[in-house]
Design a protein around this motif. Structure first.
Motif, PDB file in Angstrom:
ATOM      1  N   ARG A  24       0.808  -1.286  -0.002  1.00  0.00           N
ATOM      2  CA  ARG A  24      -0.010  -0.055  -0.042  1.00  0.00           C
ATOM      3  C   ARG A  24       0.864   1.144   0.112  1.00  0.00           C
ATOM      4  NH1 ARG A  24      -2.691  -4.147   1.398  1.00  0.00           N
ATOM      5  NH2 ARG A  24      -4.899  -4.411   1.610  1.00  0.00           N
ATOM      6  N   GLY A  25       2.139   1.135  -0.453  1.00  0.00           N
ATOM      7  CA  GLY A  25       3.160   2.313  -0.399  1.00  0.00           C
ATOM      8  C   GLY A  25       3.628   2.776   0.498  1.00  0.00           C
ATOM      9  N   ALA A 105       4.980   8.239   5.417  1.00  0.00           N
ATOM     10  CA  ALA A 105       5.000   7.258   6.701  1.00  0.00           C
ATOM     11  C   ALA A 105       6.020   6.285   6.453  1.00  0.00           C
ATOM     12  CB  ALA A 105       3.688   6.774   6.982  1.00  0.00           C
ATOM     13  N   LEU A 106       6.618   5.616   7.376  1.00  0.00           N
ATOM     14  CA  LEU A 106       7.635   4.403   7.146  1.00  0.00           C
ATOM     15  C   LEU A 106       7.194   3.494   8.427  1.00  0.00           C
ATOM     16  CD1 LEU A 106      11.042   6.400   6.960  1.00  0.00           C
ATOM     17  CD2 LEU A 106       9.696   5.666   5.204  1.00  0.00           C
ATOM     18  N   LEU A 107       7.443   2.435   7.998  1.00  0.00           N
ATOM     19  CA  LEU A 107       7.078   1.109   8.977  1.00  0.00           C
ATOM     20  C   LEU A 107       8.182   0.583   9.192  1.00  0.00           C
ATOM     21  CD1 LEU A 107       4.513  -0.291  10.293  1.00  0.00           C
ATOM     22  CD2 LEU A 107       4.782  -1.937   8.312  1.00  0.00           C
ATOM     23  N   PHE A 108       8.289   0.353  10.498  1.00  0.00           N
ATOM     24  CA  PHE A 108       9.710  -0.324  11.132  1.00  0.00           C
ATOM     25  C   PHE A 108       9.351  -1.776  11.573  1.00  0.00           C
ATOM     26  CE2 PHE A 108      10.576   4.129  10.882  1.00  0.00           C
ATOM     27  CZ  PHE A 108      11.754   3.986  10.288  1.00  0.00           C
ATOM     28  N   ASP A 109       9.734  -2.687  11.027  1.00  0.00           N
ATOM     29  CA  ASP A 109       9.473  -4.339  11.666  1.00  0.00           C
ATOM     30  C   ASP A 109      10.532  -4.355  12.620  1.00  0.00           C
ATOM     31  OD1 ASP A 109       9.200  -6.950  11.798  1.00  0.00           O
ATOM     32  OD2 ASP A 109       8.874  -7.361   9.667  1.00  0.00           O
ATOM     33  N   ILE A 110       9.877  -4.567  13.869  1.00  0.00           N
ATOM     34  CA  ILE A 110      11.001  -4.689  14.936  1.00  0.00           C
ATOM     35  C   ILE A 110      10.331  -5.628  15.966  1.00  0.00           C
ATOM     36  CG2 ILE A 110      12.360  -3.798  16.701  1.00  0.00           C
ATOM     37  CD1 ILE A 110      11.786  -1.059  15.398  1.00  0.00           C
ATOM     38  N   PRO A 111      10.916  -7.086  15.716  1.00  0.00           N
ATOM     39  CA  PRO A 111      10.308  -8.021  16.550  1.00  0.00           C
ATOM     40  C   PRO A 111      10.237  -8.179  18.092  1.00  0.00           C
ATOM     41  CG  PRO A 111      11.596  -9.182  14.842  1.00  0.00           C
ATOM     42  CD  PRO A 111      11.760  -7.573  15.010  1.00  0.00           C
ATOM     43  N   LEU A 112      11.262  -7.486  18.622  1.00  0.00           N
ATOM     44  CA  LEU A 112      11.563  -7.146  20.242  1.00  0.00           C
ATOM     45  C   LEU A 112      11.518  -5.669  20.656  1.00  0.00           C
ATOM     46  CD1 LEU A 112      14.509  -9.683  20.690  1.00  0.00           C
ATOM     47  CD2 LEU A 112      12.038 -10.392  21.137  1.00  0.00           C
ATOM     48  N   ARG A 182      -8.318  -5.891   5.325  1.00  0.00           N
ATOM     49  CA  ARG A 182      -9.365  -4.872   5.895  1.00  0.00           C
ATOM     50  C   ARG A 182      -9.017  -4.172   7.144  1.00  0.00           C
ATOM     51  NH1 ARG A 182     -13.382  -8.467   3.365  1.00  0.00           N
ATOM     52  NH2 ARG A 182     -13.426  -9.667   5.126  1.00  0.00           N
ATOM     53  N   GLN A 183      -8.224  -4.752   8.064  1.00  0.00           N
ATOM     54  CA  GLN A 183      -7.772  -4.186   9.043  1.00  0.00           C
ATOM     55  C   GLN A 183      -6.590  -3.190   8.857  1.00  0.00           C
ATOM     56  OE1 GLN A 183      -7.014  -7.177  12.836  1.00  0.00           O
ATOM     57  NE2 GLN A 183      -7.847  -8.736  11.008  1.00  0.00           N
ATOM     58  N   VAL A 184      -5.649  -3.854   7.802  1.00  0.00           N
ATOM     59  CA  VAL A 184      -4.442  -2.825   7.495  1.00  0.00           C
ATOM     60  C   VAL A 184      -5.085  -1.554   6.958  1.00  0.00           C
ATOM     61  CG1 VAL A 184      -2.637  -2.578   6.136  1.00  0.00           C
ATOM     62  CG2 VAL A 184      -2.783  -4.611   7.302  1.00  0.00           C
ATOM     63  N   ASP A 185      -6.134  -2.025   5.967  1.00  0.00           N
ATOM     64  CA  ASP A 185      -6.606  -0.531   5.312  1.00  0.00           C
ATOM     65  C   ASP A 185      -7.188   0.338   6.572  1.00  0.00           C
ATOM     66  OD1 ASP A 185      -5.913  -1.267   2.740  1.00  0.00           O
ATOM     67  OD2 ASP A 185      -7.801  -2.378   2.603  1.00  0.00           O
ATOM     68  N   GLY A 196      -2.030   3.241  -0.835  1.00  0.00           N
ATOM     69  CA  GLY A 196      -1.172   3.754  -1.879  1.00  0.00           C
ATOM     70  C   GLY A 196      -0.563   5.077  -1.606  1.00  0.00           C
ATOM     71  N   ALA A 197      -0.568   5.383  -0.378  1.00  0.00           N
ATOM     72  CA  ALA A 197      -0.228   6.816   0.005  1.00  0.00           C
ATOM     73  C   ALA A 197       1.180   6.953  -0.666  1.00  0.00           C
ATOM     74  CB  ALA A 197      -0.111   6.900   1.468  1.00  0.00           C
TER      75      ALA A 197
END
Length: 197
Positions: A24-25, A105-112, A182-185, A196-197
């Motif tokens: 979604r960008g 926006a940026l998404l950071f995948d951080i397990p801990l 749908r939850q992500v949207d 798509g932002a």
């Protein structure tokens, strides 16, 4: 720019959900993928890992299985490994932010994320969760995974219920992929970040 963190215990579907945000960008920084690259063939951390933990590297870089066996359950060795890895990951994260400074926006995948008390660095925290039975089934289906190994990993992670309690948003992956999307949207809409932002 909004800085979003995504986290969740092992087997909750975090990578799948992160990929949905990326589709979604929203650029995604995957801390685990960075560590794999830094520890892979010719990786920047291989020589130092071998110095600290002799016999855990080879032509393919760090032997993650051998390293895991050496540090799991040994707090001192784990702390030494983290003191090596975390600054290197932080450097890569800074580079990622600079490369994507024009993104909304940026998404950071951080397990801990919660375990390392990193949640304060983000505008919003998304926790990926699933029922315990679903989590166990997913994890035990992984190659080389055992119930003992799963228990050791889970012991290092904050309980799922506590992660959910601390989250700004929770994505439940114990449902269909369409429902997860749908939850992500809905999360993106809530933040004013249309798909798509």
């Amino acid at each position: 720019m909004k800085k979003l963190a995504i986290t969740g215990s092992i087997g909750m579907g975090k990578s799948t959900v992160a990929a949905m945000f990326e589709k979604r960008g929203i650029p995604v920084f995957d801390a685990d993928a960075v560590v794999r690259r830094l520890q892979g063939p010719g990786g920047a951390l291989v020589r130092e890992v071998e110095r600290l933990f002799p016999g855990t590297t080879g032509p393919e870089g760090v032997d993650r299985g051998a390293l895991g066996r050496m540090v799991l359950g040994d707090g001192e060795k784990l702390a030494r490994l983290e003191a090596l890895v975390h600054p290197a990951v932080h450097h890569e994260r800074t580079r990622f932010i600079l490369e994507h400074q024009d993104s909304p926006a940026l998404l950071f995948d951080i397990p801990l994320l919660f375990e390392t008390h990193g949640e304060g660095q983000f505008d919003s925290v998304i926790v990926v969760s699933a029922p315990a039975a679903v989590q166990e089934e997913r994890v035990l289906a992984r190659p080389g995974m055992t119930a003992e190994k799963f228990a050791a990993i889970r012991a290092r992670q904050l309980p799922d219920a506590e992660k959910r309690r601390r989250a700004d948003h929770v994505v439940d992956t114990g449902v269909s992929l369409q429902e997860t999307e749908r939850q992500v949207d809905a999360i993106l809409a809530c933040m004013g970040l249309a798909a798509g932002a």
